[in-house]
Design a protein around this motif. Structure first.
Motif, PDB file in Angstrom:
ATOM      1  N   LEU A  37     -39.837  33.412 -17.494  1.00 31.74           N
ATOM      2  CA  LEU A  37     -39.150  33.461 -18.788  1.00 31.74           C
ATOM      3  C   LEU A  37     -40.104  33.696 -19.953  1.00 31.74           C
ATOM      4  O   LEU A  37     -39.666  33.807 -21.094  1.00 31.74           O
ATOM      5  N   GLY A  38     -41.407  33.758 -19.657  1.00 33.81           N
ATOM      6  CA  GLY A  38     -42.389  33.969 -20.716  1.00 33.81           C
ATOM      7  C   GLY A  38     -42.464  32.800 -21.685  1.00 33.81           C
ATOM      8  O   GLY A  38     -42.695  32.988 -22.880  1.00 33.81           O
ATOM      9  N   GLN A  39     -42.259  31.588 -21.172  1.00 33.94           N
ATOM     10  CA  GLN A  39     -42.266  30.391 -22.010  1.00 33.94           C
ATOM     11  C   GLN A  39     -43.446  29.494 -21.667  1.00 33.94           C
ATOM     12  O   GLN A  39     -43.940  29.499 -20.540  1.00 33.94           O
ATOM     13  N   SER A  40     -43.849  28.699 -22.626  1.00 37.65           N
ATOM     14  CA  SER A  40     -44.895  27.716 -22.386  1.00 37.65           C
ATOM     15  C   SER A  40     -44.391  26.688 -21.379  1.00 37.65           C
ATOM     16  O   SER A  40     -43.250  26.230 -21.486  1.00 37.65           O
ATOM     17  N   PRO A  41     -45.238  26.285 -20.428  1.00 37.76           N
ATOM     18  CA  PRO A  41     -44.828  25.244 -19.485  1.00 37.76           C
ATOM     19  C   PRO A  41     -44.585  23.890 -20.166  1.00 37.76           C
ATOM     20  O   PRO A  41     -44.042  22.980 -19.554  1.00 37.76           O
ATOM     21  N   LEU A  42     -44.953  23.772 -21.429  1.00 40.14           N
ATOM     22  CA  LEU A  42     -44.665  22.551 -22.180  1.00 40.14           C
ATOM     23  C   LEU A  42     -43.206  22.504 -22.637  1.00 40.14           C
ATOM     24  O   LEU A  42     -42.679  21.446 -22.953  1.00 40.14           O
ATOM     25  N   ARG A  43     -42.574  23.685 -22.679  1.00 45.49           N
ATOM     26  CA  ARG A  43     -41.200  23.805 -23.181  1.00 45.49           C
ATOM     27  C   ARG A  43     -40.163  23.911 -22.055  1.00 45.49           C
ATOM     28  O   ARG A  43     -38.960  23.827 -22.294  1.00 45.49           O
ATOM     29  N   VAL A  44     -40.641  24.097 -20.836  1.00 39.88           N
ATOM     30  CA  VAL A  44     -39.763  24.174 -19.668  1.00 39.88           C
ATOM     31  C   VAL A  44     -39.872  22.833 -18.943  1.00 39.88           C
ATOM     32  O   VAL A  44     -40.967  22.359 -18.660  1.00 39.88           O
ATOM     33  N   PHE A  45     -38.726  22.227 -18.651  1.00 41.21           N
ATOM     34  CA  PHE A  45     -38.701  20.874 -18.102  1.00 41.21           C
ATOM     35  C   PHE A  45     -38.164  20.856 -16.680  1.00 41.21           C
ATOM     36  O   PHE A  45     -37.307  21.652 -16.316  1.00 41.21           O
ATOM     37  N   LYS A  46     -38.705  19.930 -15.893  1.00 41.67           N
ATOM     38  CA  LYS A  46     -38.238  19.737 -14.517  1.00 41.67           C
ATOM     39  C   LYS A  46     -37.478  18.421 -14.433  1.00 41.67           C
ATOM     40  O   LYS A  46     -37.738  17.482 -15.191  1.00 41.67           O
ATOM     41  N   THR A  47     -36.526  18.380 -13.519  1.00 41.90           N
ATOM     42  CA  THR A  47     -35.687  17.208 -13.312  1.00 41.90           C
ATOM     43  C   THR A  47     -36.119  16.546 -12.016  1.00 41.90           C
ATOM     44  O   THR A  47     -36.062  17.168 -10.951  1.00 41.90           O
ATOM     45  N   LEU A  48     -36.567  15.310 -12.124  1.00 37.80           N
ATOM     46  CA  LEU A  48     -37.032  14.554 -10.964  1.00 37.80           C
ATOM     47  C   LEU A  48     -36.169  13.311 -10.786  1.00 37.80           C
ATOM     48  O   LEU A  48     -35.735  12.712 -11.772  1.00 37.80           O
ATOM     49  N   LEU A  49     -35.951  12.939  -9.547  1.00 35.30           N
ATOM     50  CA  LEU A  49     -35.181  11.727  -9.282  1.00 35.30           C
ATOM     51  C   LEU A  49     -36.078  10.657  -8.695  1.00 35.30           C
ATOM     52  O   LEU A  49     -36.970  10.955  -7.898  1.00 35.30           O
ATOM     53  N   VAL A  50     -35.826   9.440  -9.127  1.00 32.78           N
ATOM     54  CA  VAL A  50     -36.603   8.302  -8.650  1.00 32.78           C
ATOM     55  C   VAL A  50     -35.655   7.226  -8.134  1.00 32.78           C
ATOM     56  O   VAL A  50     -34.500   7.134  -8.545  1.00 32.78           O
ATOM     57  N   ALA A  51     -36.200   6.419  -7.222  1.00 29.27           N
ATOM     58  CA  ALA A  51     -35.473   5.267  -6.693  1.00 29.27           C
ATOM     59  C   ALA A  51     -35.921   4.037  -7.483  1.00 29.27           C
ATOM     60  O   ALA A  51     -37.117   3.833  -7.702  1.00 29.27           O
ATOM     61  N   LEU A  52     -34.957   3.251  -7.927  1.00 28.79           N
ATOM     62  CA  LEU A  52     -35.253   2.050  -8.694  1.00 28.79           C
ATOM     63  C   LEU A  52     -35.616   0.906  -7.760  1.00 28.79           C
ATOM     64  O   LEU A  52     -34.864   0.603  -6.832  1.00 28.79           O
ATOM     65  N   ASN A  53     -36.777   0.319  -7.993  1.00 33.77           N
ATOM     66  CA  ASN A  53     -37.263  -0.813  -7.191  1.00 33.77           C
ATOM     67  C   ASN A  53     -37.207  -0.522  -5.685  1.00 33.77           C
ATOM     68  O   ASN A  53     -36.886  -1.405  -4.892  1.00 33.77           O
ATOM     69  N   GLY A  54     -37.478   0.742  -5.326  1.00 34.72           N
ATOM     70  CA  GLY A  54     -37.533   1.125  -3.917  1.00 34.72           C
ATOM     71  C   GLY A  54     -36.199   1.284  -3.222  1.00 34.72           C
ATOM     72  O   GLY A  54     -36.150   1.464  -2.010  1.00 34.72           O
ATOM     73  N   ASP A  55     -35.097   1.223  -3.948  1.00 39.33           N
ATOM     74  CA  ASP A  55     -33.758   1.324  -3.364  1.00 39.33           C
ATOM     75  C   ASP A  55     -33.264   2.773  -3.451  1.00 39.33           C
ATOM     76  O   ASP A  55     -32.919   3.250  -4.533  1.00 39.33           O
ATOM     77  N   GLY A  56     -33.232   3.465  -2.324  1.00 41.27           N
ATOM     78  CA  GLY A  56     -32.822   4.867  -2.278  1.00 41.27           C
ATOM     79  C   GLY A  56     -31.379   5.113  -2.672  1.00 41.27           C
ATOM     80  O   GLY A  56     -30.958   6.254  -2.821  1.00 41.27           O
ATOM     81  N   ARG A  57     -30.599   4.044  -2.832  1.00 43.58           N
ATOM     82  CA  ARG A  57     -29.206   4.208  -3.267  1.00 43.58           C
ATOM     83  C   ARG A  57     -29.062   4.046  -4.771  1.00 43.58           C
ATOM     84  O   ARG A  57     -28.002   4.324  -5.327  1.00 43.58           O
ATOM     85  N   ARG A  58     -30.095   3.531  -5.429  1.00 43.92           N
ATOM     86  CA  ARG A  58     -30.080   3.350  -6.889  1.00 43.92           C
ATOM     87  C   ARG A  58     -31.094   4.312  -7.484  1.00 43.92           C
ATOM     88  O   ARG A  58     -32.299   4.054  -7.456  1.00 43.92           O
ATOM     89  N   LEU A  59     -30.593   5.426  -8.000  1.00 40.02           N
ATOM     90  CA  LEU A  59     -31.471   6.474  -8.505  1.00 40.02           C
ATOM     91  C   LEU A  59     -31.372   6.615 -10.014  1.00 40.02           C
ATOM     92  O   LEU A  59     -30.390   6.209 -10.633  1.00 40.02           O
ATOM     93  N   ALA A  60     -32.401   7.214 -10.575  1.00 38.36           N
ATOM     94  CA  ALA A  60     -32.436   7.548 -11.996  1.00 38.36           C
ATOM     95  C   ALA A  60     -33.085   8.923 -12.123  1.00 38.36           C
ATOM     96  O   ALA A  60     -33.707   9.426 -11.184  1.00 38.36           O
ATOM     97  N   VAL A  61     -32.926   9.527 -13.299  1.00 37.95           N
ATOM     98  CA  VAL A  61     -33.402  10.880 -13.560  1.00 37.95           C
ATOM     99  C   VAL A  61     -34.521  10.847 -14.593  1.00 37.95           C
ATOM    100  O   VAL A  61     -34.417  10.162 -15.612  1.00 37.95           O
ATOM    101  N   ALA A  62     -35.571  11.611 -14.318  1.00 35.60           N
ATOM    102  CA  ALA A  62     -36.660  11.805 -15.275  1.00 35.60           C
ATOM    103  C   ALA A  62     -36.742  13.297 -15.568  1.00 35.60           C
ATOM    104  O   ALA A  62     -36.682  14.123 -14.656  1.00 35.60           O
ATOM    105  N   VAL A  63     -36.871  13.647 -16.839  1.00 32.21           N
ATOM    106  CA  VAL A  63     -36.967  15.049 -17.243  1.00 32.21           C
ATOM    107  C   VAL A  63     -38.286  15.197 -17.995  1.00 32.21           C
ATOM    108  O   VAL A  63     -38.458  14.624 -19.075  1.00 32.21           O
ATOM    109  N   VAL A  64     -39.217  15.941 -17.391  1.00 34.14           N
ATOM    110  CA  VAL A  64     -40.569  16.069 -17.934  1.00 34.14           C
ATOM    111  C   VAL A  64     -41.006  17.535 -17.943  1.00 34.14           C
ATOM    112  O   VAL A  64     -40.486  18.345 -17.176  1.00 34.14           O
ATOM    113  N   PRO A  65     -41.986  17.877 -18.789  1.00 33.22           N
ATOM    114  CA  PRO A  65     -42.482  19.267 -18.807  1.00 33.22           C
ATOM    115  C   PRO A  65     -43.041  19.669 -17.444  1.00 33.22           C
ATOM    116  O   PRO A  65     -43.675  18.855 -16.759  1.00 33.22           O
TER     117      PRO A  65
END
Length: 158
Positions: A37-65
């Motif tokens: 897209l010809g964009q800075s990698p600082l302006r393009v974000f990825k969506t990552l999922l994490v497990a809360l306290n090690g529980d694979g059924r309780r997830l949250a989303v992190a959106v970072v460059p």
């Protein structure tokens, strides 16, 4: 049409769709998108999922460059939990309805706690997956926050 695009349309927020040819051999989906897209990698974000306290059924989303990494300790603090670990790919896909490399913070099967890296607020708009590899959606970070109920915190690191 993906669930992410449908969510943006339904909310009547301003957005643009950007499509590019995804290379299955690309070592990084996010950096591939920034380059295509010809964009800075600082302006393009990825969506990552994490497990809360090690529980694979309780997830949250992190959106970072795509230019950096996720700071798991900072994310745990932002989410108010003891620790987070990266979610297993099958758990992330089952919970969001998207495939890894195409997970969007928008239009997921169920609304998860979401944290957006505060650096997003420095841009008039940011890019993120629109729900499949090779498809990005561009919108104001404030609209993403409104649509996902996200909080912002410094969760990215170089």
């Amino acid at each position: 049409m993906t669930p992410a695009i449908n969510a943006a349309k339904k909310a009547k927020v301003s957005f643009q769709i950007h499509e590019y040819t995804h290379d299955p051999a690309a070592p990084s989906y996010g950096l591939e998108a920034a380059d295509a897209l010809g964009q800075s990698p600082l302006r393009v974000f990825k969506t990552l999922l994490v497990a809360l306290n090690g529980d694979g059924r309780r997830l949250a989303v992190a959106v970072v460059p795509v230019s950096g990494l996720l700071d798991l300790k900072a994310l745990a603090t932002a989410l108010g939990c003891k620790k987070v670990t990266m979610a297993e790919a099958p758990d992330a896909e089952r919970t969001t309805g998207y495939v890894v490399g195409g997970i969007s913070p928008l239009g997921q099967k169920k609304r998860l706690p979401t944290v957006l890296d505060g650096s997003a607020l420095a841009f008039s708009s940011i890019y993120m997956s629109a729900g499949r590899r090779g498809l990005e959606i561009e919108m104001a970070a404030t609209d993403l926050i409104a649509l996902t109920g996200a909080v912002t915190a410094p969760i990215g690191r170089d």
